[in-house]
Enzyme design. Structure first.
Site, PDB file in Angstrom:
ATOM      1  N   GLY A  15       0.783  -1.235   0.000  1.00 14.40           N
ATOM      2  CA  GLY A  15       0.000   0.000   0.000  1.00 14.40           C
ATOM      3  C   GLY A  15       0.812   1.280   0.000  1.00 14.40           C
ATOM      4  O   GLY A  15       0.310   2.342   0.382  1.00 14.40           O
ATOM      5  N   ASN A  17       1.822   3.015  -2.593  1.00  7.01           N
ATOM      6  CA  ASN A  17       1.195   3.949  -3.544  1.00  7.01           C
ATOM      7  C   ASN A  17      -0.081   4.545  -2.950  1.00  7.01           C
ATOM      8  O   ASN A  17      -0.339   5.743  -3.112  1.00  7.01           O
ATOM      9  CB  ASN A  17       0.863   3.249  -4.862  1.00  7.01           C
ATOM     10  CG  ASN A  17       2.040   3.214  -5.804  1.00  7.01           C
ATOM     11  OD1 ASN A  17       2.387   4.228  -6.416  1.00  7.01           O
ATOM     12  ND2 ASN A  17       2.684   2.063  -5.916  1.00  7.01           N
ATOM     13  N   LEU A  88      -4.511  -7.300  -6.782  1.00  4.80           N
ATOM     14  CA  LEU A  88      -4.081  -8.446  -7.585  1.00  4.80           C
ATOM     15  C   LEU A  88      -5.195  -9.300  -8.191  1.00  4.80           C
ATOM     16  O   LEU A  88      -4.919 -10.306  -8.821  1.00  4.80           O
ATOM     17  CB  LEU A  88      -3.170  -9.348  -6.742  1.00  4.80           C
ATOM     18  CG  LEU A  88      -1.866  -8.682  -6.288  1.00  4.80           C
ATOM     19  CD1 LEU A  88      -1.013  -9.656  -5.498  1.00  4.80           C
ATOM     20  CD2 LEU A  88      -1.088  -8.129  -7.467  1.00  4.80           C
ATOM     21  N   LEU A  90      -8.798  -9.771 -10.619  1.00  2.00           N
ATOM     22  CA  LEU A  90      -9.574  -9.145 -11.693  1.00  2.00           C
ATOM     23  C   LEU A  90     -10.754  -8.406 -11.087  1.00  2.00           C
ATOM     24  O   LEU A  90     -11.372  -8.897 -10.137  1.00  2.00           O
ATOM     25  CB  LEU A  90     -10.123 -10.214 -12.645  1.00  2.00           C
ATOM     26  CG  LEU A  90      -9.199 -10.739 -13.731  1.00  2.00           C
ATOM     27  CD1 LEU A  90      -9.953 -11.776 -14.575  1.00  2.00           C
ATOM     28  CD2 LEU A  90      -8.694  -9.616 -14.628  1.00  2.00           C
ATOM     29  N   ASN A 105      -5.626   1.632 -13.177  1.00  2.00           N
ATOM     30  CA  ASN A 105      -4.651   0.741 -12.531  1.00  2.00           C
ATOM     31  C   ASN A 105      -3.243   1.227 -12.866  1.00  2.00           C
ATOM     32  O   ASN A 105      -3.029   1.881 -13.889  1.00  2.00           O
ATOM     33  CB  ASN A 105      -4.825  -0.678 -13.080  1.00  2.00           C
ATOM     34  CG  ASN A 105      -3.832  -1.666 -12.485  1.00  2.00           C
ATOM     35  OD1 ASN A 105      -3.585  -1.673 -11.274  1.00  2.00           O
ATOM     36  ND2 ASN A 105      -3.236  -2.498 -13.331  1.00  2.00           N
ATOM     37  N   HIS A 107       0.593  -0.350 -13.536  1.00  5.28           N
ATOM     38  CA  HIS A 107       1.338  -1.591 -13.752  1.00  5.28           C
ATOM     39  C   HIS A 107       2.826  -1.243 -13.804  1.00  5.28           C
ATOM     40  O   HIS A 107       3.214  -0.291 -14.498  1.00  5.28           O
ATOM     41  CB  HIS A 107       0.891  -2.245 -15.064  1.00  5.28           C
ATOM     42  CG  HIS A 107       1.536  -3.588 -15.271  1.00  5.28           C
ATOM     43  ND1 HIS A 107       1.088  -4.713 -14.601  1.00  5.28           N
ATOM     44  CD2 HIS A 107       2.595  -3.962 -16.012  1.00  5.28           C
ATOM     45  CE1 HIS A 107       1.866  -5.736 -14.949  1.00  5.28           C
ATOM     46  NE2 HIS A 107       2.786  -5.313 -15.801  1.00  5.28           N
ATOM     47  N   ASP A 148      -4.500  -6.067 -17.322  1.00  3.93           N
ATOM     48  CA  ASP A 148      -3.519  -5.170 -17.953  1.00  3.93           C
ATOM     49  C   ASP A 148      -3.784  -4.853 -19.422  1.00  3.93           C
ATOM     50  O   ASP A 148      -2.856  -4.634 -20.195  1.00  3.93           O
ATOM     51  CB  ASP A 148      -2.101  -5.781 -17.851  1.00  3.93           C
ATOM     52  CG  ASP A 148      -1.728  -6.082 -16.415  1.00  3.93           C
ATOM     53  OD1 ASP A 148      -2.154  -5.317 -15.540  1.00  3.93           O
ATOM     54  OD2 ASP A 148      -1.007  -7.059 -16.190  1.00  3.93           O
ATOM     55  N   GLU A 179       5.955   9.553  -8.126  1.00  7.76           N
ATOM     56  CA  GLU A 179       6.006  10.857  -8.793  1.00  7.76           C
ATOM     57  C   GLU A 179       4.768  11.082  -9.677  1.00  7.76           C
ATOM     58  O   GLU A 179       4.179  12.154  -9.665  1.00  7.76           O
ATOM     59  CB  GLU A 179       7.283  10.927  -9.656  1.00  7.76           C
ATOM     60  CG  GLU A 179       7.447  12.253 -10.366  1.00  7.76           C
ATOM     61  CD  GLU A 179       8.653  12.255 -11.311  1.00  7.76           C
ATOM     62  OE1 GLU A 179       9.472  11.307 -11.272  1.00  7.76           O
ATOM     63  OE2 GLU A 179       8.761  13.213 -12.099  1.00  7.76           O
TER      64      GLU A 179
HETATM   65  C1  GRF Z   1       3.352  -1.379  -7.542  1.00  6.82           C
HETATM   66  O1  GRF Z   1       4.607  -1.570  -8.088  1.00  6.82           O
HETATM   67  C2  GRF Z   1       2.285  -1.370  -8.601  1.00  6.82           C
HETATM   68  O2  GRF Z   1       2.731  -0.935  -9.836  1.00  6.82           O
HETATM   69  C3  GRF Z   1       1.912  -2.810  -8.717  1.00  6.82           C
HETATM   70  O3  GRF Z   1       2.030  -3.327  -7.420  1.00  6.82           O
HETATM   71  C4  GRF Z   1       2.947  -2.543  -6.663  1.00  6.82           C
HETATM   72  C5  GRF Z   1       2.232  -2.129  -5.432  1.00  6.82           C
HETATM   73  O4  GRF Z   1       3.100  -1.555  -4.484  1.00  6.82           O
HETATM   74  N1  GRF Z   1       0.626  -2.934  -9.350  1.00  6.82           N
HETATM   75  P1  GRF Z   1       2.472  -0.845  -3.224  1.00  6.82           P
HETATM   76  O5  GRF Z   1       1.488  -1.818  -2.587  1.00  6.82           O
HETATM   77  O6  GRF Z   1       1.788   0.405  -3.683  1.00  6.82           O
HETATM   78  O7  GRF Z   1       3.613  -0.559  -2.304  1.00  6.82           O
END
Ligand code: GRF
Length: 196
Positions: A15, A17, A88, A90, A105, A107, A148, A179
């Site tokens: 988490g 992000n 993770l 669908l 999403n 990726h 994806d 970023e």
């Molecule tokens: C990120 O690299 C994102 O692109 C991918 O899973 C990862 C999640 O990282 N889908 P976090 O849970 O946000 O640390």
């Protein structure tokens, strides 16, 4: 005045992000991170939600695929837009229908390369390194019923040095994500508001 847009962030694990996006929007008007939705009871993202003071709900496989529990919750929370950040599974049909062109999403590779089932987390970075690629990056895309494959909104690249490993590449990719992801979300949501 335009309605405040409520966003739900879906995730399955760490988490980071989700946290970064929440911090980005914390002092901005017009967009609110209203809840985290998590599909694993032990996801660290739950802890992050507590620390950030953001509501968080855990839903299991049955909730997602055999009931309307998730869409009911999103309606109850007045959610306008969904962000997948490390989610993770669908996205089931009932959520796709409710949030058409309103789910994005991220990726951790340059789709269509290194996408699809099984291509998540460190698997992606390991495959990129194993193939001796010279660059990788991130893709932010709309979500449809396949892994994806929705329309790409944004990509950013990074170089891969000869001594990079899957771990060091993952760090580079995370920096790109932190970023760009919040800014791209802000733009997509802004476009939605103007087109309505
Ligand atoms: C990120 O690299 C994102 O692109 C991918 O899973 C990862 C999640 O990282 N889908 P976090 O849970 O946000 O640390």
């Amino acid at each position: 005045m335009e309605k405040e847009i409520n966003i739900a962030i879906f995730g399955s694990g760490n988490g980071s992000n989700a946290q970064r996006i929440s911090e980005y929007f914390a002092d901005k008007e017009g967009i609110k991170i209203a809840t985290f939705v998590v599909n694993k009871k032990d996801a660290y993202m739950i802890e992050r939600a507590k620390n950030l003071g953001i509501p968080c709900r855990v839903f299991g496989r049955n909730d997602f695929y055999n009931t309307n529990n998730v869409t009911d919750y999103l309606k109850e929370m007045d959610i306008d837009f969904v962000v997948l950040a490390g989610f993770l599974w669908l996205v089931p049909e009932n959520i796709l229908q409710t949030y058409q062109r309103r789910i994005v999403n991220i990726h951790p590779a340059l789709l269509p390369l290194y996408g699809g089932k099984g291509m998540y987390g460190m698997n992606v970075h390991q495959a990129v390194i194993d193939n001796k690629e010279q660059e990788s990056g991130i893709t932010i895309h709309f979500v449809d019923e396949k892994y994806d494959e929705g329309t790409t909104i944004f990509q950013a690249k990074c170089n891969i040095a000869p001594d990079d490993t899957a771990e060091t590449l993952a760090q580079k990719i995370h920096l790109l994500e932190y970023e760009h992801f919040p800014v791209v979300i802000e733009q997509v949501v802004g476009n939605l508001q103007h087109n309505n």
